[in-house]
Design a protein around this motif. Structure first.
Motif, short mmCIF file in Angstrom:
data_model
loop_
_atom_site.label_atom_id
_atom_site.label_comp_id
_atom_site.label_asym_id
_atom_site.label_seq_id
_atom_site.Cartn_x
_atom_site.Cartn_y
_atom_site.Cartn_z
N ILE A 18 -10.51 1.08 29.42
CA ILE A 18 -9.57 0.37 28.55
C ILE A 18 -8.85 1.38 27.67
CG2 ILE A 18 -11.30 -0.01 26.74
CD1 ILE A 18 -9.96 -2.66 26.10
N GLN A 20 -6.98 0.88 24.11
CA GLN A 20 -6.76 -0.11 23.06
C GLN A 20 -5.84 0.47 22.00
OE1 GLN A 20 -7.69 -3.25 22.93
NE2 GLN A 20 -6.84 -3.63 20.90
N GLU A 22 -4.09 -0.82 18.46
CA GLU A 22 -3.91 -1.85 17.45
C GLU A 22 -2.45 -2.00 17.03
OE1 GLU A 22 -6.77 -3.82 16.14
OE2 GLU A 22 -7.23 -2.98 18.12
N LEU A 85 -15.53 -3.93 21.74
CA LEU A 85 -15.62 -3.57 23.15
C LEU A 85 -17.01 -3.89 23.67
CD1 LEU A 85 -14.58 -2.16 25.73
CD2 LEU A 85 -15.26 0.02 24.70
N GLY A 187 -5.87 3.59 17.76
CA GLY A 187 -6.57 3.03 18.90
C GLY A 187 -7.52 4.03 19.54
#
Length: 286
Positions: A18, A20, A22, A85, A187
């Motif tokens: 992943i 990620q 924000e 997560l 992130g």
């Protein structure tokens, strides 16, 4: 001040679990829980909140410079990531942070300087008294469970972390009430290393109708809902048969992250043959 940058080595075939960000959440960036911070669309950044102006609107209204104190930037604030997560089980996970911040003066005009004039350390707009740090905590339990046992918060550095669940936050600080900080990008990226298991020496398949179950020494990551999908990354199995006879063939079934079943057949009959095996997948479970 000291800065230390640790880069993880690029490993061929690693699985990107992943990425990620924000600041790229839709429809609202930085939509996680906030304490004394706010998302400012004008700056397109997360910033520290500021106090009110105490009725003072202009330097012209000040009768005593020793009593100036308005528009103060909060000394600290916290932003918790919008989601945790969850790998579904405990694995060794490589984490790399993504963090872009800049200090700023909310208003460089003399009217807007909040601290006492005698204490101004800089007149030219520089910012030297702000900081932001990224933190992570982990759990071996279901992170969505209210009973999950979490580790203490640790400053997030690039590296390998072993856990099932991961939680992230950032803490913004300012030691000068005039200075603020913008978090422009925030992130992390998470990857699992490619690995292989194999047997040393041949093993007999046996003649049981259900076949022979081979169990891995450590589980592989196979995917979960939201991270590729269930069984999206099953390990690849290789079988090399020995003492084979004409008409023999092999079936590999019921592959999971923990084991698989192998069965040698000749026609409709299960036959006992020696074989070696290898499995290639992602992630080192416990």
């Amino acid at each position: 001040a000291t800065s230390v940058i640790v880069d993880l080595p690029d490993t061929l075939g690693a699985l990107a679990v992943i990425t990620q960000r924000e600041d790229q959440l839709s429809p609202t960036p930085f939509s996680g829980a906030k304490t004394d911070v706010t998302y400012d669309s004008g700056y397109s950044a997360l910033i520290l909140e500021m106090s009110g102006f105490d009725g003072v609107t202009s330097v012209d209204a000040i009768t005593d410079f020793d009593d100036v104190g308005w528009g103060d930037v909060d000394g600290s604030g916290t932003y918790n990531f919008a989601s945790k997560l969850d790998l579904g089980a405990v694995y060794s996970l490589d984490l790399k942070r993504h963090f872009k911040v800049v200090g700023f003066l909310p208003d460089d005009d003399l009217d807007a300087r909040a601290a006492l004039v005698d204490s101004w350390g800089d007149w030219d707009g520089a910012t030297n008294n702000v900081d932001a740090k990224l933190y992570v905590r982990t759990t071996n339990n279901d992170p969505a469970s209210g009973g999950a046992s979490w580790s203490s918060w640790q400053e997030f550095a690039n590296g390998t972390h072993k856990a099932r669940g991961f939680d992230f936050k950032t803490v913004l600080t300012s030691t000068d009430t005039d200075e603020n900080i913008q978090i422009k990008e925030l992130g992390y990226s998470a990857t699992l290393q490619r690995r292989q298991e194999q047997i040393v020496g041949a093993v007999a398949s046996g003649s049981a109708s259900g076949g022979k179950t081979i169990t891995f020494s450590k589980p592989f990551f196979t995917g979960v809902s939201g991270l590729g999908g269930t069984n999206a990354y099953l390990p690849s199995i290789g079988i090399v048969g020995q003492n084979l006879q004409s008409g023999d063939f092999v079936n590999v079934t019921s592959v999971t992250g923990s084991n698989f079943i192998v069965k040698f057949m000749n026609g409709s009959s299960v036959v006992d043959r020696n074989f070696t095996w290898s499995a290639v997948g992602y992630g080192l479970g416990v």
